[in-house]
Design a protein around this motif. Structure first.
Motif, PDB file in Angstrom:
ATOM      1  N   TYR A 132      33.809 -38.983  40.445  1.00 32.31           N
ATOM      2  CA  TYR A 132      35.126 -38.920  41.067  1.00 32.31           C
ATOM      3  C   TYR A 132      35.797 -40.291  41.073  1.00 32.31           C
ATOM      4  O   TYR A 132      36.994 -40.423  40.752  1.00 32.31           O
TER       5      TYR A 132
ATOM      6  N   VAL B 269      37.250 -41.101  37.838  1.00 31.87           N
ATOM      7  CA  VAL B 269      38.509 -40.384  37.600  1.00 31.87           C
ATOM      8  C   VAL B 269      39.639 -40.964  38.432  1.00 31.87           C
ATOM      9  O   VAL B 269      40.754 -41.172  37.942  1.00 31.87           O
ATOM     10  N   ALA B 270      39.354 -41.220  39.709  1.00 34.95           N
ATOM     11  CA  ALA B 270      40.422 -41.638  40.629  1.00 34.95           C
ATOM     12  C   ALA B 270      40.643 -43.135  40.639  1.00 34.95           C
ATOM     13  O   ALA B 270      41.698 -43.606  41.077  1.00 34.95           O
TER      14      ALA B 270
ATOM     15  N   ARG C 226      42.169 -45.555  43.784  1.00 34.60           N
ATOM     16  CA  ARG C 226      43.379 -44.953  44.313  1.00 34.60           C
ATOM     17  C   ARG C 226      43.021 -43.826  45.275  1.00 34.60           C
ATOM     18  O   ARG C 226      42.219 -42.950  44.950  1.00 34.60           O
TER      19      ARG C 226
ATOM     20  N   PRO D  57      44.014 -40.333  47.299  1.00 37.57           N
ATOM     21  CA  PRO D  57      44.832 -39.192  46.889  1.00 37.57           C
ATOM     22  C   PRO D  57      46.307 -39.390  47.243  1.00 37.57           C
ATOM     23  O   PRO D  57      46.644 -39.921  48.305  1.00 37.57           O
TER      24      PRO D  57
ATOM     25  N   ARG E 226      39.002 -40.726  50.324  1.00 37.13           N
ATOM     26  CA  ARG E 226      38.482 -39.715  49.405  1.00 37.13           C
ATOM     27  C   ARG E 226      37.604 -38.760  50.190  1.00 37.13           C
ATOM     28  O   ARG E 226      37.161 -39.073  51.298  1.00 37.13           O
TER      29      ARG E 226
ATOM     30  N   ASP F 115      46.818 -33.423  45.694  1.00 38.75           N
ATOM     31  CA  ASP F 115      46.703 -34.482  44.689  1.00 38.75           C
ATOM     32  C   ASP F 115      46.171 -33.864  43.396  1.00 38.75           C
ATOM     33  O   ASP F 115      45.059 -33.323  43.367  1.00 38.75           O
ATOM     34  N   GLY F 116      46.963 -33.942  42.332  1.00 30.91           N
ATOM     35  CA  GLY F 116      46.597 -33.286  41.080  1.00 30.91           C
ATOM     36  C   GLY F 116      45.294 -33.777  40.502  1.00 30.91           C
ATOM     37  O   GLY F 116      44.506 -32.993  39.961  1.00 30.91           O
ATOM     38  N   ARG F 117      45.028 -35.068  40.605  1.00 34.49           N
ATOM     39  CA  ARG F 117      43.804 -35.615  40.032  1.00 34.49           C
ATOM     40  C   ARG F 117      42.572 -35.078  40.743  1.00 34.49           C
ATOM     41  O   ARG F 117      41.589 -34.686  40.116  1.00 34.49           O
TER      42      ARG F 117
ATOM     43  N   ARG G  26      42.089 -31.306  39.919  1.00 27.35           N
ATOM     44  CA  ARG G  26      41.455 -31.082  38.620  1.00 27.35           C
ATOM     45  C   ARG G  26      39.964 -31.389  38.679  1.00 27.35           C
ATOM     46  O   ARG G  26      39.144 -30.671  38.083  1.00 27.35           O
ATOM     47  N   PHE G  27      39.595 -32.445  39.393  1.00 22.92           N
ATOM     48  CA  PHE G  27      38.176 -32.785  39.529  1.00 22.92           C
ATOM     49  C   PHE G  27      37.422 -31.657  40.220  1.00 22.92           C
ATOM     50  O   PHE G  27      36.334 -31.253  39.778  1.00 22.92           O
TER      51      PHE G  27
END
Length: 463
Positions: free
Chosen positions: A19, A22-23, A26, A28, A52, A153-155, A158-159
């Motif tokens: 995660y 990916v993030a 940052r 969310p 997070r 939060d799109g990211r 998706r995760f």
């Protein structure tokens, strides 16, 4: 920790690492979040949010559910194991005064309810149980709203989708428990429940209770936020603001009901009224006796451990840090050595925690490593004047969390508030603090709130 759970813990750590890959650093982004979700989270969990979620694997969830039920089984069995079923004797042993015992054990004595939140740290061996709040008067029940908010939060969304993650709906589990309780006493659906606090504390808790009422509605439970001063009895029914209710879900505590003689008398009349009208209280006041810190400490007493099966012995040694009521006398250490308790506490300051037996939210908790020898000795002397427990220090493993300003990741310590409703693990409410100020991780210490996504397939999981 079992082999499966150790593998799950490693996988959960890998989930965290993936995660963060990916993030990045940052938190969310919630600018497009549903305002209703954001409002519910702000009212129920304030605005101090972790940057997070945390993650659990299926093996960890399964073992946690089994372990929490095992500890509750032991706590509920204490009157029979140690007091030949004598409930008043058990009540006195865990520190209830006569007025409290009379309220908790009013005939007919209800069965304890399996609703509670276990407070846990996670160290290098797995979860360790600090306290078990067996009561309906719990914070954090609305945590699934934070899960839903973070999925704005799109990211992160998706995760969660790519990893096949989910989260239990704590409110749904609670609604099912309420429905079961009202059905058991013959009240037809739809069910109306009073979410009831004491009159004196209601102003502070009303916003959170109103959020919970709104969240129960889609599950077929009409919830009425109220306080004890709004109750009336008429026509064989309990009325709140003129509306009959089928069940009282209590946010009031036994201590609040017995704050003085007048309060205890009024509480007795209130419970009599509930009994006459066939309105159960969830969870019954008796449950609080079993979630008491002194009850938890009994699980390490030699007289109790002699009654354990090998599996029960292993559970207590693995999950529950060595915990004893602070009082003069000889006890057995975790290693099986007989010692004078007070002398042992003085000599092992850095490995122990001192807690008021009836404290809430970490109030009055002191880590021995944060005191000098002289301060610790003075604290022990003072603690003998009112009930305290002493517990083996658990050193939780810090977890990396991005800084809110995007300046990198730092170590945070998490207090996991794992809900048990019925026999079901129903999600976790996280509180976290930076490692540098994480002696006691609680809301009172300005902790940040968080939630958990997990690999837990099933119809109860909400994607």
């Amino acid at each position: 920790m079992t082999r499966a759970a150790r593998a799950g813990s490693r996988t959960a750590a890998r989930l965290t690492a993936r995660y963060l890959d990916v993030a990045g650093d940052r938190a969310p982004v919630l600018e497009d979040a549903d305002p209703r979700l954001a409002g519910n989270v702000r009212l129920a969990l304030e605005e101090r949010l972790l940057t997070r979620p945390a993650f659990l694997e299926a093996a960890e969830v399964e073992e946690l559910e089994v372990d929490l039920n095992g500890i509750v089984d032991l706590l509920l069995s204490l009157p029979d194991r140690l007091f030949d079923g004598d409930l008043p004797a058990f009540a006195a042993a865990v520190g209830l005064n006569p007025a409290q015992a009379r309220l908790a054990l009013r005939a007919p004595v209800p069965e304890p309810a399996r609703i509670g939140r276990a407070d846990l740290y996670r160290d290098g061996t797995g979860f360790r149980l600090l306290e078990f709040n067996l009561s309906s008067a719990l914070g954090g029940l609305q945590t699934p709203e934070l899960n839903r908010l973070l999925l704005s939060d799109g990211r992160l969304a998706r995760f969660v989708r790519d990893e096949g993650l989910c989260f239990p709906d704590t409110v749904l589990a609670l609604a099912e428990a309420i429905t079961d309780a009202t059905g058991a006493v013959g009240h037809p659906a739809p069910h109306r429940v009073a979410l009831m606090d004491c009159a004196g504390g209601y102003r502070a808790t009303e916003p959170e209770i109103r959020v919970l009422a709104g969240l129960l509605a889609p599950h077929g439970v009409e919830a009425v936020p109220c306080h004890t001063g709004q109750v009336r009895e008429a026509g064989g029914r309990i009325l709140v603001d003129g509306r009959p209710v089928d069940l009282v879900y209590r946010f009031f505590t036994l201590g609040e009901l017995t704050a003085d003689a007048a309060s205890a008398t009024a509480a007795g009349a209130l419970l009599d009224s509930f009994a006459r009208c066939g309105v159960p209280v969830l969870s019954p006041l008796r449950t609080s006796m079993h979630g008491n810190k002194r009850a938890l400490a009994m699980l390490w007493e030699e007289r109790c451990r002699r009654t354990f099966t090998p599996r029960e012995q292993e559970l207590v040694r693995r999950l529950l840090p060595w915990t004893r009521e602070l009082r003069p006398g000889t006890v057995t250490t975790r290693e099986g050595t007989g010692v004078d308790l007070l002398d042992h506490c003085r000599r092992n300051r850095r490995r122990l925690v001192l807690k008021p037996a009836h404290g809430l939210g970490g109030a009055g908790t002191v880590l021995g490593r944060s005191a000098t020898d002289e301060e610790w000795a003075a604290l022990l002397r003072t603690a003998l004047e009112r009930p305290h427990v002493v517990q083996e220090l658990v050193t939780p493993q810090p977890e990396p969390f991005p800084a809110a300003d995007g300046s990198g990741a730092g170590g945070w310590v998490l207090n996991w508030g794992a809900f048990l409703i019925g026999r079901r693990y129903a999600g976790s409410f996280l509180r976290g603090l930076p490692t540098a100020r994480a002696d006691v991780v609680s809301y009172a210490a300005r902790a940040h709130a968080g939630c958990v996504f997990q690999a837990l397939p099933g119809p109860e999981a909400q994607r």
